[in-house]
Design a protein around this motif. Sequence first.
Motif, PDB file in Angstrom:
ATOM      1  N   LEU A  36      24.375  89.758  61.690  1.00  0.00           N
ATOM      2  CA  LEU A  36      23.752  89.429  62.971  1.00  0.00           C
ATOM      3  C   LEU A  36      23.257  87.991  62.973  1.00  0.00           C
ATOM      4  O   LEU A  36      23.405  87.277  63.979  1.00  0.00           O
ATOM      5  N   ARG A  37      22.673  87.537  61.876  1.00  0.00           N
ATOM      6  CA  ARG A  37      22.194  86.153  61.802  1.00  0.00           C
ATOM      7  C   ARG A  37      23.340  85.168  62.013  1.00  0.00           C
ATOM      8  O   ARG A  37      23.218  84.206  62.778  1.00  0.00           O
ATOM      9  N   ILE A  38      24.461  85.409  61.338  1.00  0.00           N
ATOM     10  CA  ILE A  38      25.598  84.491  61.456  1.00  0.00           C
ATOM     11  C   ILE A  38      26.168  84.536  62.866  1.00  0.00           C
ATOM     12  O   ILE A  38      26.502  83.491  63.454  1.00  0.00           O
ATOM     13  N   SER A 180      34.999  77.622  61.532  1.00  0.00           N
ATOM     14  CA  SER A 180      34.840  78.956  60.947  1.00  0.00           C
ATOM     15  C   SER A 180      33.775  78.917  59.864  1.00  0.00           C
ATOM     16  O   SER A 180      33.334  77.851  59.442  1.00  0.00           O
ATOM     17  N   VAL A 181      33.370  80.089  59.435  1.00  0.00           N
ATOM     18  CA  VAL A 181      32.391  80.207  58.349  1.00  0.00           C
ATOM     19  C   VAL A 181      33.128  80.098  57.020  1.00  0.00           C
ATOM     20  O   VAL A 181      34.189  80.697  56.828  1.00  0.00           O
ATOM     21  N   ALA A 182      32.584  79.326  56.094  1.00  0.00           N
ATOM     22  CA  ALA A 182      33.197  79.178  54.778  1.00  0.00           C
ATOM     23  C   ALA A 182      33.352  80.554  54.123  1.00  0.00           C
ATOM     24  O   ALA A 182      32.394  81.328  54.065  1.00  0.00           O
ATOM     25  N   PRO A 183      34.555  80.908  53.634  1.00  0.00           N
ATOM     26  CA  PRO A 183      34.783  82.243  53.068  1.00  0.00           C
ATOM     27  C   PRO A 183      33.837  82.610  51.935  1.00  0.00           C
ATOM     28  O   PRO A 183      33.467  83.776  51.794  1.00  0.00           O
ATOM     29  N   ARG A 313      17.778  84.384  42.423  1.00  0.00           N
ATOM     30  CA  ARG A 313      18.795  83.326  42.484  1.00  0.00           C
ATOM     31  C   ARG A 313      19.863  83.668  43.515  1.00  0.00           C
ATOM     32  O   ARG A 313      20.284  82.800  44.317  1.00  0.00           O
ATOM     33  N   LEU A 314      20.317  84.916  43.533  1.00  0.00           N
ATOM     34  CA  LEU A 314      21.328  85.345  44.498  1.00  0.00           C
ATOM     35  C   LEU A 314      20.821  85.185  45.926  1.00  0.00           C
ATOM     36  O   LEU A 314      21.564  84.764  46.820  1.00  0.00           O
ATOM     37  N   TYR A 315      19.560  85.515  46.136  1.00  0.00           N
ATOM     38  CA  TYR A 315      18.954  85.356  47.461  1.00  0.00           C
ATOM     39  C   TYR A 315      18.946  83.891  47.886  1.00  0.00           C
ATOM     40  O   TYR A 315      19.316  83.552  49.024  1.00  0.00           O
ATOM     41  N   LEU A 316      18.553  83.002  46.976  1.00  0.00           N
ATOM     42  CA  LEU A 316      18.492  81.582  47.311  1.00  0.00           C
ATOM     43  C   LEU A 316      19.880  81.007  47.582  1.00  0.00           C
ATOM     44  O   LEU A 316      20.049  80.169  48.477  1.00  0.00           O
ATOM     45  N   VAL A 317      20.883  81.455  46.828  1.00  0.00           N
ATOM     46  CA  VAL A 317      22.257  81.000  47.068  1.00  0.00           C
ATOM     47  C   VAL A 317      22.696  81.396  48.478  1.00  0.00           C
ATOM     48  O   VAL A 317      23.286  80.598  49.218  1.00  0.00           O
ATOM     49  N   ARG A 318      22.422  82.656  48.869  1.00  0.00           N
ATOM     50  CA  ARG A 318      22.796  83.113  50.209  1.00  0.00           C
ATOM     51  C   ARG A 318      22.066  82.327  51.289  1.00  0.00           C
ATOM     52  O   ARG A 318      22.670  81.886  52.272  1.00  0.00           O
ATOM     53  N   GLU A 319      20.753  82.113  51.111  1.00  0.00           N
ATOM     54  CA  GLU A 319      19.982  81.383  52.116  1.00  0.00           C
ATOM     55  C   GLU A 319      20.415  79.928  52.202  1.00  0.00           C
ATOM     56  O   GLU A 319      20.459  79.345  53.296  1.00  0.00           O
ATOM     57  N   ASN A 320      20.745  79.317  51.072  1.00  0.00           N
ATOM     58  CA  ASN A 320      21.241  77.937  51.101  1.00  0.00           C
ATOM     59  C   ASN A 320      22.571  77.857  51.840  1.00  0.00           C
ATOM     60  O   ASN A 320      22.843  76.878  52.548  1.00  0.00           O
ATOM     61  N   GLY A 321      23.418  78.880  51.670  1.00  0.00           N
ATOM     62  CA  GLY A 321      24.682  78.914  52.403  1.00  0.00           C
ATOM     63  C   GLY A 321      24.471  79.009  53.903  1.00  0.00           C
ATOM     64  O   GLY A 321      25.159  78.334  54.689  1.00  0.00           O
ATOM     65  N   ILE A 322      23.523  79.828  54.314  1.00  0.00           N
ATOM     66  CA  ILE A 322      23.217  79.939  55.752  1.00  0.00           C
ATOM     67  C   ILE A 322      22.660  78.625  56.278  1.00  0.00           C
ATOM     68  O   ILE A 322      22.995  78.185  57.387  1.00  0.00           O
ATOM     69  N   ARG A 323      21.824  77.974  55.474  1.00  0.00           N
ATOM     70  CA  ARG A 323      21.264  76.684  55.882  1.00  0.00           C
ATOM     71  C   ARG A 323      22.376  75.643  56.044  1.00  0.00           C
ATOM     72  O   ARG A 323      22.366  74.832  56.985  1.00  0.00           O
ATOM     73  N   THR A 324      23.361  75.679  55.148  1.00  0.00           N
ATOM     74  CA  THR A 324      24.485  74.753  55.248  1.00  0.00           C
ATOM     75  C   THR A 324      25.290  75.020  56.512  1.00  0.00           C
ATOM     76  O   THR A 324      25.723  74.081  57.208  1.00  0.00           O
ATOM     77  N   LEU A 325      25.510  76.279  56.820  1.00  0.00           N
ATOM     78  CA  LEU A 325      26.216  76.636  58.051  1.00  0.00           C
ATOM     79  C   LEU A 325      25.466  76.120  59.269  1.00  0.00           C
ATOM     80  O   LEU A 325      26.055  75.512  60.177  1.00  0.00           O
ATOM     81  N   ARG A 326      24.159  76.354  59.300  1.00  0.00           N
ATOM     82  CA  ARG A 326      23.352  75.910  60.433  1.00  0.00           C
ATOM     83  C   ARG A 326      23.436  74.393  60.595  1.00  0.00           C
ATOM     84  O   ARG A 326      23.617  73.879  61.713  1.00  0.00           O
ATOM     85  N   SER A 327      23.345  73.686  59.478  1.00  0.00           N
ATOM     86  CA  SER A 327      23.412  72.218  59.536  1.00  0.00           C
ATOM     87  C   SER A 327      24.786  71.748  59.994  1.00  0.00           C
ATOM     88  O   SER A 327      24.904  70.792  60.770  1.00  0.00           O
ATOM     89  N   GLY A 336      30.263  66.118  68.738  1.00  0.00           N
ATOM     90  CA  GLY A 336      31.226  66.513  69.754  1.00  0.00           C
ATOM     91  C   GLY A 336      32.604  66.785  69.191  1.00  0.00           C
ATOM     92  O   GLY A 336      33.590  66.794  69.922  1.00  0.00           O
ATOM     93  N   ASN A 337      32.679  67.013  67.866  1.00  0.00           N
ATOM     94  CA  ASN A 337      33.953  67.267  67.205  1.00  0.00           C
ATOM     95  C   ASN A 337      34.031  68.730  66.805  1.00  0.00           C
ATOM     96  O   ASN A 337      33.364  69.159  65.867  1.00  0.00           O
ATOM     97  N   GLY A 338      34.856  69.500  67.502  1.00  0.00           N
ATOM     98  CA  GLY A 338      35.011  70.919  67.210  1.00  0.00           C
ATOM     99  C   GLY A 338      36.138  71.224  66.288  1.00  0.00           C
ATOM    100  O   GLY A 338      36.533  72.387  66.153  1.00  0.00           O
ATOM    101  N   ARG A 339      36.693  70.221  65.610  1.00  0.00           N
ATOM    102  CA  ARG A 339      37.838  70.449  64.733  1.00  0.00           C
ATOM    103  C   ARG A 339      37.443  70.406  63.256  1.00  0.00           C
ATOM    104  O   ARG A 339      38.199  69.989  62.415  1.00  0.00           O
ATOM    105  N   VAL A 340      36.222  70.813  62.981  1.00  0.00           N
ATOM    106  CA  VAL A 340      35.760  70.924  61.603  1.00  0.00           C
ATOM    107  C   VAL A 340      35.288  72.335  61.359  1.00  0.00           C
ATOM    108  O   VAL A 340      34.987  73.074  62.279  1.00  0.00           O
ATOM    109  N   GLN A 341      35.281  72.709  60.091  1.00  0.00           N
ATOM    110  CA  GLN A 341      34.719  74.008  59.749  1.00  0.00           C
ATOM    111  C   GLN A 341      33.211  73.962  59.911  1.00  0.00           C
ATOM    112  O   GLN A 341      32.586  72.896  59.845  1.00  0.00           O
ATOM    113  N   ALA A 342      32.613  75.126  60.125  1.00  0.00           N
ATOM    114  CA  ALA A 342      31.172  75.177  60.321  1.00  0.00           C
ATOM    115  C   ALA A 342      30.408  74.766  59.082  1.00  0.00           C
ATOM    116  O   ALA A 342      29.227  74.460  59.140  1.00  0.00           O
ATOM    117  N   ASP A 343      31.063  74.766  57.919  1.00  0.00           N
ATOM    118  CA  ASP A 343      30.369  74.325  56.723  1.00  0.00           C
ATOM    119  C   ASP A 343      30.478  72.824  56.529  1.00  0.00           C
ATOM    120  O   ASP A 343      30.065  72.276  55.528  1.00  0.00           O
TER     121      ASP A 343
END
Length: 346
Positions: A36-38, A180-183, A313-327, A336-343
């Motif tokens: 849901l967050r993603i 897209s979201v990084a696999p 550690r697993l929790y922080l890795v997941r949260e850092n990944g979400i933060r990277t997606l958000r950024s 204004g460039n939509g031709r990049v991955q969300a990561d």
Amino acid sequence: MIIVKPGLLTTVQDLGRYGSQHFGVIVGGAMDAFALRIANLLVGNDENAAGLEITMLGPEIYFAEAALVSVCGGDLSPRLNDRELPLWKTIVAPEGSVLRFGPARLGCRAYLAIAGGIDAPAKMNSRSTYLRAGIGGWEGRALQKGDRLPVGAPREAGKKLASLLADEAQADGVAFSRWSVAPDLLPAYTPNPEVRTVAGQELALFEEESAERFFAGAFKVRTDSDRMGYRLSGEGDALRLREKRELVSSAVTFGTVQVPPDGQPIVLMADRQTTGGYPKIAQVASADLPLLAQTNLGGTVRFRPVSLQEAQRLYLVRENGIRTLRSGLERMQASGNGRVQADGKR
């Protein structure tokens, strides 16, 4: 959004109802909070915006107005205007389009987010549906045929994402994002997961053989499981305590594994009670809760012990990944460039 067919169990959910547990009010919220967050991030919403939790057999939804949407989580074969809809992407659903679902291919819960969020009335600071109490969500119940769900005004982020998709529209007006979201951020959903756990508060109260069997065996998710808890059945003897003990009820949380007197574990899920008095043999690591949420009835679960430090550690890795997606999404909107991955990768 108009519900043409409700599906098996479709409810309005956000990330839960916090701040009232001392009154006995459960947290609830999405079973697969990660999905849901993603989904919300992909349409420019706050991560806690209300969306739809779709269980096993999905609904049919008519969009009376054009909408920016995303479907994440389990693969329930979504189709928009009879076009296969990709998961974990941003999609423009034009006015008059219809979203349908088919067989469950992987997982059992999908999450639909819409730019602006579902504008259901907030109850105790949450729009989550708590079915047992009949509060929250849409009239405190699962969705029914004919329900018309209001949608809030999209945030500026949602408007920018929609503008980035303007050139991607097909002949019928449907548009899928190139980003897209990084696999490697996505949970490794599987019908029979192995989830990492830390030792529970009362692990030492169990017979050594029972504790070993808990971490070595496979447990089937019983058909009487629900959003409150997954009731498990294992092979061999029931799990036993060294001696009978009366325990004072104490706090429990999502992923707490309790063992009632019958010796068959229960994993507490989103609609868990606020306290419990059964001995707690383990606690599922937060990072692996999505794997549990997507395990269907009849699936099997294995528990692998890890240290508290590893779970953190697993929790922080997941949260850092979400933060990277958000950024990445924010940078994409700014450029204004939509031709990049969300990561942020090309």
